[in-house]
Design a protein around this motif. Structure first.
Motif, short mmCIF file in Angstrom:
data_model
loop_
_atom_site.label_atom_id
_atom_site.label_comp_id
_atom_site.label_asym_id
_atom_site.label_seq_id
_atom_site.Cartn_x
_atom_site.Cartn_y
_atom_site.Cartn_z
N MET A 40 -19.87 14.86 -0.31
CA MET A 40 -18.84 14.57 -1.08
C MET A 40 -18.19 13.37 -0.27
SD MET A 40 -16.42 17.25 2.30
CE MET A 40 -16.32 16.73 3.99
N VAL A 41 -17.36 13.00 -1.11
CA VAL A 41 -16.46 11.95 -0.77
C VAL A 41 -14.93 12.66 0.42
CG1 VAL A 41 -14.50 9.75 -1.78
CG2 VAL A 41 -16.84 10.62 -2.79
N SER A 42 -14.69 11.44 0.79
CA SER A 42 -14.13 11.77 1.91
C SER A 42 -12.45 10.88 1.92
CB SER A 42 -13.75 12.59 2.78
OG SER A 42 -14.54 14.00 2.91
N GLU A 43 -11.23 10.69 2.55
CA GLU A 43 -9.80 10.29 2.50
C GLU A 43 -9.46 9.93 4.09
OE1 GLU A 43 -6.17 8.25 0.66
OE2 GLU A 43 -6.75 10.16 0.18
N VAL A 44 -9.71 9.38 4.28
CA VAL A 44 -8.79 9.17 5.69
C VAL A 44 -7.79 7.77 6.16
CG1 VAL A 44 -9.15 7.88 8.29
CG2 VAL A 44 -11.36 8.80 7.15
N ARG A 45 -6.36 8.43 5.95
CA ARG A 45 -4.89 7.15 6.33
C ARG A 45 -4.40 7.25 7.45
NH1 ARG A 45 -1.64 10.02 1.39
NH2 ARG A 45 -3.10 9.71 -0.55
N PRO A 46 -4.03 6.44 7.97
CA PRO A 46 -3.47 6.19 9.11
C PRO A 46 -2.61 7.14 10.09
CG PRO A 46 -3.40 4.04 7.66
CD PRO A 46 -3.48 5.08 6.69
N PRO B 240 -17.98 18.03 14.47
CA PRO B 240 -17.72 16.68 15.13
C PRO B 240 -16.06 15.82 14.29
CG PRO B 240 -19.25 16.07 12.72
CD PRO B 240 -18.74 17.51 13.67
N GLN B 241 -15.76 14.89 15.15
CA GLN B 241 -14.58 14.62 14.65
C GLN B 241 -14.60 12.87 15.04
OE1 GLN B 241 -10.29 16.52 15.35
NE2 GLN B 241 -10.09 14.54 16.92
N PHE B 242 -14.64 12.18 13.80
CA PHE B 242 -14.56 11.47 14.15
C PHE B 242 -13.29 10.40 13.83
CE2 PHE B 242 -18.36 13.03 11.31
CZ PHE B 242 -19.43 12.74 12.24
N ILE C 168 -3.82 10.52 10.33
CA ILE C 168 -3.67 11.38 9.77
C ILE C 168 -4.83 12.43 9.91
CG2 ILE C 168 -4.30 12.94 8.11
CD1 ILE C 168 -1.72 11.43 6.27
N LEU C 169 -5.01 13.68 10.95
CA LEU C 169 -5.95 14.13 10.93
C LEU C 169 -6.21 15.23 9.81
CD1 LEU C 169 -8.57 15.58 12.88
CD2 LEU C 169 -6.51 17.27 13.80
N TYR C 170 -7.69 14.62 8.88
CA TYR C 170 -8.16 15.53 8.13
C TYR C 170 -9.01 15.90 8.38
CZ TYR C 170 -5.79 12.43 4.78
OH TYR C 170 -5.00 11.66 3.92
N ARG C 171 -8.86 17.99 8.11
CA ARG C 171 -9.83 18.53 8.50
C ARG C 171 -10.76 18.54 6.99
NH1 ARG C 171 -5.17 20.09 11.08
NH2 ARG C 171 -5.95 20.69 13.29
N TYR D 28 -7.89 10.29 11.19
CA TYR D 28 -9.28 11.56 12.11
C TYR D 28 -9.43 11.78 11.16
CZ TYR D 28 -6.11 10.08 15.98
OH TYR D 28 -5.65 9.72 17.47
N MET D 29 -10.91 12.55 11.31
CA MET D 29 -11.48 12.94 9.94
C MET D 29 -12.59 14.21 10.92
SD MET D 29 -14.93 12.34 7.87
CE MET D 29 -14.00 10.97 6.81
N ARG D 30 -11.65 15.57 10.35
CA ARG D 30 -12.40 17.18 11.49
C ARG D 30 -13.60 17.29 10.43
NH1 ARG D 30 -9.44 20.29 14.45
NH2 ARG D 30 -9.55 18.08 16.18
N LEU D 31 -14.98 17.67 10.50
CA LEU D 31 -15.39 18.33 9.94
C LEU D 31 -16.33 20.28 9.97
CD1 LEU D 31 -18.14 15.15 8.99
CD2 LEU D 31 -16.33 15.88 7.50
N ASN D 32 -16.29 20.24 9.31
CA ASN D 32 -17.22 22.39 9.42
C ASN D 32 -18.20 22.47 8.25
OD1 ASN D 32 -15.55 23.34 8.40
ND2 ASN D 32 -14.40 24.46 10.33
#
Length: 283
Positions: free
Chosen positions: A176-182, A154-156, A184-187, A110-114
């Motif tokens: 920006m460059v962002s990472e997603v791992r299995p 939003p959250q993806f 895990i919710l990244y904020r 998951y990726m959550r952005l603000n």
């Protein structure tokens, strides 16, 4: 005479006993479907898009349903189950022989952005433009854009990997460059490093102009060329806008009148900029 009749009756009973299991085996049974974000995680509670497809013509016809954990009646046989959550899709084959449960593992994250206007600011609650792309050394490729959404935070759900995230709110433009791992919710929080500019327009006598105004805030190219890039536009009488740190030129138009004024913004600034409009092409 009695013995043949008894033999015939026994044959009939044997025939019925042989056919009964086959009839029962062909009856549909209840299968519950669940999706896990990673192996061993609890079943997802949000809606999942399911597609259940038979491997051959003898199974129950294909079904689609959107639900967290649907229960479907399926004939015994082999099937494919496809589950989609957000931008992650997983597929597995399974065999139905009796009632039970089937689990599909998505292996997503998951990726959550603000966004905050400056390092001490609170999250922006108005809609922000977000664009997400797969990471590439050459930069974001519009043809490969994954999603574009206008929302405050939003959250993806995404497959594991690296992504380029672009954001825009008023005059704040970020990447920006962002990472997603299995699993895990990244904020991620975008810091706008922004200040506020308050714009107003006057005529040659200093009288305020408040009607029919069109504003364009432009930023000069870093290489010093004469070409400027529009950052934000507005049509209100006296805009209050957030802008990222930098040097700008604001251009104002009202009918045949036009004027421009350069200014600079730094983080947490609040600056008032007044533009004097004159007849376009006049002295």
């Amino acid at each position: 005479m009695l013995r043949p009749l008894v033999s015939f009756a026994c044959l009939c009973l044997l025939s019925l006993a042989a056919t009964t299991p086959a009839v029962l085996a062909a009856d549909p049974v209840k299968i519950r479907f669940e999706a896990q974000i990673v192996e061993g995680a609890i079943a997802l509670k949000d809606d999942v898009q399911w597609s259940i497809t038979p491997a051959d013509q003898s199974g129950t016809p294909a079904q689609t349903v959107t639900k967290a954990s649907p229960e479907l009646m399926l004939l015994p046989g082999k099937y494919w189950a496809t589950a989609t959550v957000g931008f992650v899709t997983a597929k597995r084959d399974f065999t139905v022989s009796q009632a039970g449960r089937q689990v599909v593992v998505l292996n997503g994250g998951y990726m959550r952005l603000n966004m905050i206007p400056d390092r001490k600011g609170k999250p922006i609650e108005q809609p922000v433009l977000w664009q997400v792309y797969p990471y590439a050394k050459a930069g974001a490729d519009e043809k490969r854009k994954i999603v574009e959404v206008v929302a405050p935070s939003p959250q993806f759900t995404l497959t594991p990997g690296y992504y380029i995230v672009r954001s825009k709110y008023q005059g704040i433009v970020g990447e920006m460059v962002s990472e997603v791992r299995p699993g895990i919710l990244y904020r991620y929080t975008v810091v706008g490093y922004a200040g506020k500019v308050m714009l107003s327009a006057v005529d040659g006598t200093g009288k305020a102009i408040k009607s029919n105004l069109e504003w364009s805030i432009e930023k000069a190219a870093k290489d010093g060329s004469a070409k400027r890039t529009q950052v934000v536009s507005d049509k209100t009488a006296t805009p209050n806008l957030l802008l990222g740190e930098g040097k700008y030129v604001v251009v104002a138009r009202s009918g045949k009148l036009v004027g421009e004024t350069p200014f600079e913004i730094k983080q947490a600034d609040t600056k008032a900029v007044k533009v004097q409009l004159k007849l376009e092409g006049g002295a």
